[in-house]
Design an enzyme around this catalytic site. Structure first.
Site, PDB file in Angstrom:
ATOM      1  N   VAL A  78       0.897  -1.095  -0.158  1.00  0.00           N
ATOM      2  CA  VAL A  78      -0.175  -0.002   0.008  1.00  0.00           C
ATOM      3  C   VAL A  78       0.702   0.745   0.282  1.00  0.00           C
ATOM      4  CG1 VAL A  78      -2.118   1.450   1.699  1.00  0.00           C
ATOM      5  CG2 VAL A  78      -1.914  -1.332   1.297  1.00  0.00           C
TER       6      VAL A  78
ATOM      7  N   ARG B 203      13.785  -2.411   9.841  1.00  0.00           N
ATOM      8  CA  ARG B 203      14.723  -3.287   8.996  1.00  0.00           C
ATOM      9  C   ARG B 203      14.871  -2.045   7.621  1.00  0.00           C
ATOM     10  NH1 ARG B 203      10.925  -6.326  11.180  1.00  0.00           N
ATOM     11  NH2 ARG B 203       9.149  -5.173   9.809  1.00  0.00           N
TER      12      ARG B 203
ATOM     13  N   CYS C 233     -10.157  -3.467   2.117  1.00  0.00           N
ATOM     14  CA  CYS C 233     -10.303  -2.902   0.406  1.00  0.00           C
ATOM     15  C   CYS C 233     -11.453  -3.807  -0.069  1.00  0.00           C
ATOM     16  CB  CYS C 233      -9.020  -3.712  -0.414  1.00  0.00           C
ATOM     17  SG  CYS C 233      -8.833  -5.300   1.127  1.00  0.00           S
TER      18      CYS C 233
ATOM     19  N   GLY D  43      -3.816  -8.152  -1.699  1.00  0.00           N
ATOM     20  CA  GLY D  43      -4.941  -8.391  -0.881  1.00  0.00           C
ATOM     21  C   GLY D  43      -3.959  -8.229   0.696  1.00  0.00           C
TER      22      GLY D  43
ATOM     23  N   ARG E 184     -10.006 -15.464  -2.226  1.00  0.00           N
ATOM     24  CA  ARG E 184      -9.288 -15.436  -3.034  1.00  0.00           C
ATOM     25  C   ARG E 184      -8.969 -16.232  -4.759  1.00  0.00           C
ATOM     26  NH1 ARG E 184      -6.556 -11.570  -0.383  1.00  0.00           N
ATOM     27  NH2 ARG E 184      -6.939 -12.457   1.482  1.00  0.00           N
TER      28      ARG E 184
ATOM     29  N   HIS F 140      -9.366  -6.115  -6.471  1.00  0.00           N
ATOM     30  CA  HIS F 140     -10.697  -7.522  -5.963  1.00  0.00           C
ATOM     31  C   HIS F 140     -13.030  -7.329  -6.658  1.00  0.00           C
ATOM     32  CE1 HIS F 140      -7.997  -8.063  -2.966  1.00  0.00           C
ATOM     33  NE2 HIS F 140      -8.683  -7.229  -1.871  1.00  0.00           N
TER      34      HIS F 140
HETATM   35  N1  LIG Z   1      -3.351  -4.887   0.357  1.00  0.00           N
HETATM   36  C1  LIG Z   1      -4.178  -4.571   0.665  1.00  0.00           C
HETATM   37  O1  LIG Z   1      -4.750  -4.062  -0.487  1.00  0.00           O
HETATM   38  C2  LIG Z   1      -4.587  -3.510   1.577  1.00  0.00           C
HETATM   39  C3  LIG Z   1      -6.019  -3.247   1.286  1.00  0.00           C
HETATM   40  C4  LIG Z   1      -6.539  -2.347   1.832  1.00  0.00           C
HETATM   41  C5  LIG Z   1      -6.228  -2.243   3.501  1.00  0.00           C
HETATM   42  N2  LIG Z   1      -4.559  -3.159   3.718  1.00  0.00           N
HETATM   43  C6  LIG Z   1      -4.397  -2.505   4.976  1.00  0.00           C
HETATM   44  O2  LIG Z   1      -3.152  -1.724   4.784  1.00  0.00           O
HETATM   45  C7  LIG Z   1      -2.107  -2.420   5.790  1.00  0.00           C
HETATM   46  C8  LIG Z   1      -0.582  -2.488   5.287  1.00  0.00           C
HETATM   47  O3  LIG Z   1      -0.992  -3.571   3.906  1.00  0.00           O
HETATM   48  P1  LIG Z   1       0.143  -3.238   2.573  1.00  0.00           P
HETATM   49  O4  LIG Z   1      -0.853  -4.959   1.776  1.00  0.00           O
HETATM   50  O5  LIG Z   1       1.321  -2.546   2.238  1.00  0.00           O
HETATM   51  O6  LIG Z   1       1.231  -4.643   3.990  1.00  0.00           O
HETATM   52  P2  LIG Z   1       2.622  -5.139   3.178  1.00  0.00           P
HETATM   53  O7  LIG Z   1       3.110  -4.907   1.668  1.00  0.00           O
HETATM   54  O8  LIG Z   1       3.312  -6.166   3.953  1.00  0.00           O
HETATM   55  O9  LIG Z   1       3.717  -3.573   4.291  1.00  0.00           O
HETATM   56  C9  LIG Z   1       3.760  -3.038   5.597  1.00  0.00           C
HETATM   57  C10 LIG Z   1       4.454  -1.968   5.771  1.00  0.00           C
HETATM   58  O10 LIG Z   1       4.742  -2.168   7.526  1.00  0.00           O
HETATM   59  C11 LIG Z   1       5.424  -2.045   7.946  1.00  0.00           C
HETATM   60  N3  LIG Z   1       5.701  -2.216   9.313  1.00  0.00           N
HETATM   61  C12 LIG Z   1       5.133  -3.664   9.134  1.00  0.00           C
HETATM   62  N4  LIG Z   1       6.148  -3.436  10.781  1.00  0.00           N
HETATM   63  C13 LIG Z   1       6.150  -3.126  11.332  1.00  0.00           C
HETATM   64  C14 LIG Z   1       6.738  -2.201  12.261  1.00  0.00           C
HETATM   65  N5  LIG Z   1       7.217  -3.613  13.555  1.00  0.00           N
HETATM   66  N6  LIG Z   1       6.915  -1.346  12.553  1.00  0.00           N
HETATM   67  C15 LIG Z   1       7.430  -0.569  11.107  1.00  0.00           C
HETATM   68  N7  LIG Z   1       6.535  -0.879  10.463  1.00  0.00           N
HETATM   69  C16 LIG Z   1       6.393  -1.904   9.962  1.00  0.00           C
HETATM   70  C17 LIG Z   1       6.797  -2.569   6.564  1.00  0.00           C
HETATM   71  O11 LIG Z   1       7.947  -2.122   7.031  1.00  0.00           O
HETATM   72  P3  LIG Z   1       9.183  -3.315   6.681  1.00  0.00           P
HETATM   73  O12 LIG Z   1       8.979  -2.863   5.230  1.00  0.00           O
HETATM   74  O13 LIG Z   1      10.587  -2.624   7.098  1.00  0.00           O
HETATM   75  O14 LIG Z   1       8.302  -4.241   7.126  1.00  0.00           O
HETATM   76  C18 LIG Z   1       6.207  -1.939   5.939  1.00  0.00           C
HETATM   77  O15 LIG Z   1       6.081  -0.527   4.954  1.00  0.00           O
HETATM   78  C19 LIG Z   1      -2.254  -3.545   6.318  1.00  0.00           C
HETATM   79  O16 LIG Z   1      -3.207  -2.873   7.852  1.00  0.00           O
HETATM   80  C20 LIG Z   1      -3.574  -3.991   5.730  1.00  0.00           C
HETATM   81  O17 LIG Z   1      -4.696  -4.741   6.112  1.00  0.00           O
HETATM   82  C21 LIG Z   1      -3.965  -3.578   2.610  1.00  0.00           C
END
Ligand SMILES: NC(=O)c1ccc[n+]([C@@H]2O[C@H](COP(=O)([O-])OP(=O)(O)OC[C@H]3O[C@@H](n4cnc5c(N)ncnc54)[C@H](OP(=O)(O)O)[C@@H]3O)[C@@H](O)[C@H]2O)c1
Length: 351
Positions: free
Chosen positions: A15, A40, A130, A161, A249, A256
């Site tokens: 995101v 990291r 989403c 997602g 999925r 989606h």
């Molecule tokens: N993907 C979707 O379609 C979607 C849609 C709506 C909402 N969301 C929500 O949006 C959020 C992010 O989703 P995503 O899909 O982008 O996940 P992702 O690709 O796994 O990215 C997670 C992000 O959070 C950071 N992070 C993880 N642990 C952390 C910590 N302890 N301290 C600081 N930063 C940390 C990661 O940093 P590093 O790279 O440094 O690990 C990365 O920047 C989630 O809550 C998800 O449920 C996602």
């Protein structure tokens, strides 16, 4: 005068990456932008608005002087750190599920309930899930026209997602099976070819559909199915809305889709419904089956609106419509909706 200061927490994730693209392409309302992620990623460089920005590790001080903080991080990280950001004076727009159902946190979709942005006793505004977002911008204009009573939904959710790890898992699986034309013809041979590394999914995604997304909740419902129900009710202000969802999925990278059966309080007509969708913000009508035009993820990916099509009146119930909706889960389903909310805040801060 310089614009407000913005922090993007989770800037390195699926995101967050789309958020950086949006911040570079949308109207520039921000002054300083800070990129934040886990320790990291500290020191990594991210391009945003033509500038190279250095990622900072999440710490209380990163919020000093920040006006708006977008949180694109896992639920538990938002739950712990959003209050830290608000205590330092920032308004938080949270993309996770940590605060969506909190009575003191508005769940905002700018096309539907933008006035709720001002109603934020905790200094936190939540972004919907989403799948809910893709569907709700299409359903809201139909609700305004006919008065919604019930939704029966089946989702077709993309692997992104589940974050960047979901995308990597599907691509790895596709690479392993490429060219094998026997796969899918006998039980177990896809599982065998894909191997044990299923990433965040309970079964292989390549050449498959998996009727499961999220975690197990009461009576066999999944957390994603409950989100569709609870968040639709909160956004539309319909606490008694009946919602039954089955979340699935599918092997799609981003986009989606939702098959929607919507029952209303009054009789509907398909042409009137098409007109309502055509005139609504945030949606585009793509509904010409004779010409092969349907809403599909391969076309909707990278675009802002929810694509709506296959719109028809139920054959058995004159108060019901069936339609198919597709939206980019990383844009309107996440980063775009957050950016729109943050821009409403920027206008408020500039007053
Ligand atoms: N993907 C979707 O379609 C979607 C849609 C709506 C909402 N969301 C929500 O949006 C959020 C992010 O989703 P995503 O899909 O982008 O996940 P992702 O690709 O796994 O990215 C997670 C992000 O959070 C950071 N992070 C993880 N642990 C952390 C910590 N302890 N301290 C600081 N930063 C940390 C990661 O940093 P590093 O790279 O440094 O690990 C990365 O920047 C989630 O809550 C998800 O449920 C996602």
């Amino acid at each position: 005068m310089a614009g407000p200061t913005l922090a993007v927490v989770g800037a390195t994730g699926a995101v967050g990456t789309v958020m950086c693209e949006l911040l570079s392409s949308r109207r520039n309302v921000w002054g300083e932008i800070r990129m934040v992620a886990s320790a990291r990623s500290a020191g990594k460089k991210i391009m945003c608005r033509g500038e190279e920005l250095t990622v900072q590790a999440l710490a209380p001080e990163v919020f000093d002087g920040v006006d708006v903080a977008m949180f694109d991080v896992p639920d538990e990280v938002s739950a712990e750190w959003a209050p830290v950001a608000t205590a330092r004076g920032a308004v938080v727009v949270d993309n996770s599920g940590a605060f969506r159902m909190d009575r003191d946190v508005p769940l905002v979709v700018p096309e539907i309930n933008p006035e709720q942005v001002r109603n934020r006793p905790k200094g936190i505004i939540a972004n919907a899930n989403c799948t809910t977002l893709a569907m709700i911008v299409a359903v809201a204009p139909l609700h305004r026209e006919y008065g919604l009573r019930e939704l029966v939904l089946a989702s077709y959710q993309a692997v992104s997602g589940a974050g960047q790890v979901g995308v990597d898992t599907l691509h790895d699986q596709l690479a392993k099976i490429a060219g094998d034309r026997v796969l899918g013809s006998r039980p177990g041979n896809v599982r065998q070819a894909v191997g044990d590394d299923l990433g965040p999914f309970p079964a292989p995604l390549a050449l498959n559909v998996v009727p499961w997304a999220g975690s197990l909740k009461d009576a066999g419902w999944s957390s994603e199915e409950l989100k569709l129900r609870n968040e639709s009710r909160k956004i539309l202000g319909l606490p008694d809305l009946k919602v039954s969802a089955t979340c699935v999925r599918v092997p799609v990278v981003t986009g989606h889709s939702v098959a929607v059966h919507a029952v209303f309080g009054t009789e509907v007509d398909a042409e009137g419904a098409r007109e309502a969708v055509r005139n609504a913000p945030g949606v585009i009508l793509v509904d010409d089956p004779a010409a092969g035009e349907f809403p599909m993820p391969i076309d909707a990916v990278g675009t802002d609106p929810s694509w709506v099509g296959r719109l028809r009146r139920s054959m058995d119930d004159p108060r019901a419509l069936d339609l198919f909706v597709t939206g980019d889960n990383l844009r309107k389903g996440a980063a775009l909706n957050t950016a729109q909310i943050a821009e409403l805040l920027a206008v408020e801060l500039a007053r």
